[in-house]
Scaffold this active site. Structure first.
Site, PDB file in Angstrom:
ATOM      1  N   HIS A 192       0.824  -1.214   0.000  1.00  0.00           N
ATOM      2  CA  HIS A 192       0.000   0.000   0.000  1.00  0.00           C
ATOM      3  C   HIS A 192       0.859   1.265   0.000  1.00  0.00           C
ATOM      4  O   HIS A 192       0.512   2.266  -0.602  1.00  0.00           O
ATOM      5  CB  HIS A 192      -0.887   0.053   1.246  1.00  0.00           C
ATOM      6  CG  HIS A 192      -1.730  -1.158   1.433  1.00  0.00           C
ATOM      7  ND1 HIS A 192      -2.479  -1.685   0.427  1.00  0.00           N
ATOM      8  CD2 HIS A 192      -1.936  -1.938   2.518  1.00  0.00           C
ATOM      9  CE1 HIS A 192      -3.116  -2.748   0.890  1.00  0.00           C
ATOM     10  NE2 HIS A 192      -2.803  -2.925   2.148  1.00  0.00           N
ATOM     11  N   GLU A 433      -2.201 -10.969 -24.036  1.00  0.00           N
ATOM     12  CA  GLU A 433      -1.166 -11.035 -22.998  1.00  0.00           C
ATOM     13  C   GLU A 433      -0.729 -12.466 -22.694  1.00  0.00           C
ATOM     14  O   GLU A 433       0.040 -12.696 -21.776  1.00  0.00           O
ATOM     15  CB  GLU A 433      -1.636 -10.316 -21.724  1.00  0.00           C
ATOM     16  CG  GLU A 433      -3.005 -10.738 -21.220  1.00  0.00           C
ATOM     17  CD  GLU A 433      -3.485  -9.928 -20.015  1.00  0.00           C
ATOM     18  OE1 GLU A 433      -2.708  -9.207 -19.395  1.00  0.00           O
ATOM     19  OE2 GLU A 433      -4.679 -10.061 -19.689  1.00  0.00           O
ATOM     20  N   ASP A 457       2.025  -9.177 -18.462  1.00  0.00           N
ATOM     21  CA  ASP A 457       1.763 -10.616 -18.455  1.00  0.00           C
ATOM     22  C   ASP A 457       2.396 -11.314 -19.642  1.00  0.00           C
ATOM     23  O   ASP A 457       2.850 -12.459 -19.524  1.00  0.00           O
ATOM     24  CB  ASP A 457       0.254 -10.887 -18.420  1.00  0.00           C
ATOM     25  CG  ASP A 457      -0.261 -10.780 -17.002  1.00  0.00           C
ATOM     26  OD1 ASP A 457       0.350 -11.407 -16.117  1.00  0.00           O
ATOM     27  OD2 ASP A 457      -1.223 -10.048 -16.776  1.00  0.00           O
ATOM     28  N   CYS A 504      -0.711  -1.475 -23.308  1.00  0.00           N
ATOM     29  CA  CYS A 504      -1.003  -0.936 -21.974  1.00  0.00           C
ATOM     30  C   CYS A 504      -0.143  -1.524 -20.862  1.00  0.00           C
ATOM     31  O   CYS A 504      -0.402  -1.269 -19.689  1.00  0.00           O
ATOM     32  CB  CYS A 504      -2.483  -1.107 -21.647  1.00  0.00           C
ATOM     33  SG  CYS A 504      -2.987  -2.813 -21.488  1.00  0.00           S
TER      34      CYS A 504
HETATM   35  C1  PEP Z   1      -0.456  -6.331 -18.471  1.00  0.00           C
HETATM   36  O1  PEP Z   1      -0.506  -7.526 -18.171  1.00  0.00           O
HETATM   37  O2  PEP Z   1       0.448  -5.825 -19.161  1.00  0.00           O
HETATM   38  C2  PEP Z   1      -1.506  -5.402 -17.990  1.00  0.00           C
HETATM   39  C3  PEP Z   1      -1.547  -4.157 -18.394  1.00  0.00           C
HETATM   40  O3  PEP Z   1      -2.403  -5.858 -17.089  1.00  0.00           O
HETATM   41  P1  PEP Z   1      -2.093  -6.110 -15.528  1.00  0.00           P
HETATM   42  O4  PEP Z   1      -0.765  -5.476 -15.229  1.00  0.00           O
HETATM   43  O5  PEP Z   1      -3.224  -5.489 -14.802  1.00  0.00           O
HETATM   44  O6  PEP Z   1      -2.087  -7.594 -15.437  1.00  0.00           O
HETATM   45 MG    MG Z   2      -2.282  -8.451 -17.421  1.00  0.00          MG
END
Ligand code: PEP
Ligand code: MG
Length: 588
Positions: A192, A433, A457, A504
């Protein structure tokens, strides 16, 4: 006296130079075992009960003081309060007083150990963090027993806070505006404290080795949130060097903020849309302030994680619709529940031996259709407000996608029959991913409106490294040829099918990766709000011609080392200022 340097995990960028303020909290390392006589046992029981009640009263007061902008953290304080009220935990400590005839402090420590043993049987990062919560709650009770304070202390001057650990409750009790930076002995990247530091935009380092042996009030400290360094009693040369770096960083930040609302367009006219990744509703303000052009990833699971019961359709609809109208006309991409692995819900009862490869994200939702239906209905109801898209995580292949679509249509039919309004053509996308989705990206692209590549991921699953395990983090290499080829293939497959592709994962916030991604012509990138200004600035100074040339070299290379060298050389030559603040991102 010579300076001393301690090292930890950097969780929030920046430099702070100031005096140490030590948060006077109790922890168990100093607890002594005392045998008490039969006659003294009732007295120990009373002390324990009173300590629990006093700690509970403190937290209740703190909960009532939670300011609007930290509302999201109230859930964690509530959960600490629940642990304090849990009679089973208290009873365990009472039983130890009676059975071992010991003092209340020692009995409390035994009870914590009992609970921790239960948690420790589950090797999972998220649960390990929750184990820390038990410890923190018990430390509040210990503070009452031995009379050392937890929180509510007045910091007279702005200072660098040093603490064993820092909970949201601590930060609410303290005067946040007096904290220049903080360092804690406990904690990891996902604790946190790190989340809080980034949202407060103060430098922070957690998990500092040896911090507690060096906790001295008033010591002059340099805290380096770029590489996790704490310098105690720095010499003049160090003070001069870091003051210089601090001034440069502040100047750099002021410069990038000035242009953060301008479009991310290269000097030869190629434009990439820069969106934001958010987890909490409150972050929408930071997205706008930092020049985000919409929300490319709303990690919706955060509304589920810190509670013991699933949110209702009404609650979710309200959150999504409020967020959509706040963000409109810009887009809001809501990702459906990505739970499992490192993101466990309190309501999660199912223990898996290999959770990253288990019932995670879309697999969890397809198995728990009631939970999935509730969320889909809420997203569909919010789709009539603003500019909402829906996105599904962890899709591993066509068959799974067909299954998701079938259920989605079923939910739409139900809502239609009930006369509930929704946007039939809400953009429908998937996260790419998992390696199997990459390889079949050309098939998947024909079935959806957009792709979003989740490199966090994708790197974990392609290179076979647990993203939460610090022992293998050196293998986390976004410019590994396997990753570069995967991303390029997905982008090309999307474009051939005429759909847009976003990236992302953290790779989108890495200045060293940006020219390569630009060369691939991704349509948008989505990243943490505070990283947006710096990334936009790089894009605005680059040319597509040079990004394209770099990409060709990277695609032809067979090694990570060569790719890192290629991008380093380019960034060094073209954007030396950026390199100064991000040099730790790419290995020598
Ligand atoms: C990713 O896996 O790159 C992603 C953006 O999702 P998260 O980090 O929430 O798994
Ligand atoms: Mg992910």
């Amino acid at each position: 006296m010579a300076s001393r340097t301690l090292f930890g995990i950097p969780v929030s960028a920046g430099i702070a130079i100031g005096k140490a303020y030590c948060l006077n909290k109790c922890h168990f390392s100093g607890t002594a075992r005392q045998v008490v006589s039969e006659a003294a046992l009732p007295g120990e029981m009373t002390r324990l009960t009173q300590a629990f009640e006093a700690a509970q009263a403190d937290l209740e007061r703190t909960l009532a003081m939670v300011p609007e902008d930290l509302k999201e953290h109230a859930a964690i304080i509530e959960s600490h309060l629940m642990m304090l009220k849990d009679h089973k935990f208290r009873k365990r400590a009472q039983d130890h007083i009676v059975s071992a005839k010991v003092n209340a402090e020692w009995a409390l420590e035994r009870a914590v150990n009992d609970v921790q043993e239960i948690f420790a049987a589950i090797a999972d990062e998220y649960l390990r963090q929750r184990m820390q919560d038990v410890q923190l709650v018990a430390e509040r009770v210990l503070g009452k027993l031995v009379g050392c304070g937890a929180g509510r202390e007045a910091i007279k001057h702005r200072a660098i806070l040093l603490a064993h650990d820092l909970t949201p409750a601590d930060t609410i009790e303290l005067e946040v505006n007096k904290i220049m930076a903080f360092a804690t002995a406990q904690g990891g990247k996902t604790s946190h404290a790190g989340i809080l530091a980034r949202s407060l935009q103060i430098p922070a380092v957690v998990g500092v080795e040896g911090l507690e042996d060096n906790l001295n009030e008033g010591t002059i400290i340099i805290l380096d949130g770029f590489d996790g360094r704490i310098i105690l009693e720095p010499d003049e040369e160090e003070l001069a060097r870091y003051t210089d770096l601090q001034v440069q960083f502040e100047g750099y930040q002021a410069t990038i903020m000035r242009s953060c609302r301008l479009p991310a367009e290269t000097i030869d006219g190629f434009r990439v849309q820069v969106l934001a990744n958010i987890e909490l509703f409150e972050e929408v303000v930071a997205v706008n302030d930092n020049g985000g052009e919409g929300i490319g990833l709303y990690r919706s699971e955060y509304s589920y994680l810190s509670r013991s019961q699933m949110p209702t359709e009404e609650e979710l609809t309200e959150i999504y619709a409020d967020m959509a109208s706040l963000v409109a006309p810009k887009k809001l991409v809501i990702r459906t529940l990505d739970v499992g692995a490192d993101k466990l819900m309190r309501a999660h009862t199912h223990v898996e031996s290999n959770p990253a490869l288990g019932l995670r994200a879309i697999r969890y939702c397809l198995k728990h259709r009631d939970v999935f239906r509730t969320q889909l209905r809420a997203i569909l109801r919010a789709s009539v407000v603003g500019n909402v898209s829906i996105m599904f995580p962890m899709i591993s292949g066509l068959q799974e996608l067909v299954e998701v679509k079938k259920f989605y249509r079923e939910v739409q039919r139900e809502m239609h029959a009930e006369g509930i309004a929704f946007r039939q053509d809400m953009p429908f996308g998937i996260m790419v991913e998992v390696p199997s989705a990459v390889i079949t990206a050309d098939f998947l692209a024909r079935e959806v409106d957009f792709f979003s590549i989740g490199t966090n991921d994708l790197i974990q699953y392609s290179l076979g490294i647990d993203r939460t395990n610090k022992d293998v983090s050196y293998l986390y290499q976004p410019l590994h040829p396997a990753i570069v080829r995967s991303v390029k293939w997905v982008v090309d497959s999307a474009h051939r099918a005429g759909i847009e592709v976003c990236l992302c994962g953290e790779m989108a916030a890495d200045p060293f990766c940006i020219p390569v991604l630009m060369g691939m012509q991704v349509d948008s990138i989505s990243l943490g709000p505070h990283a947006i200004p710096g990334i936009k600035r790089i894009v605005r100074q680059a040319s597509m011609e040079e990004c394209d040339a770099l990409l060709k070299q990277v695609m032809a290379s067979q090694s990570v080392a060569r790719n890192n060298k290629l991008v380093r050389e380019m960034i060094f030559r073209r954007f030396p200022e950026e390199l100064m603040f991000y040099s730790s991102l790419v290995d020598e």
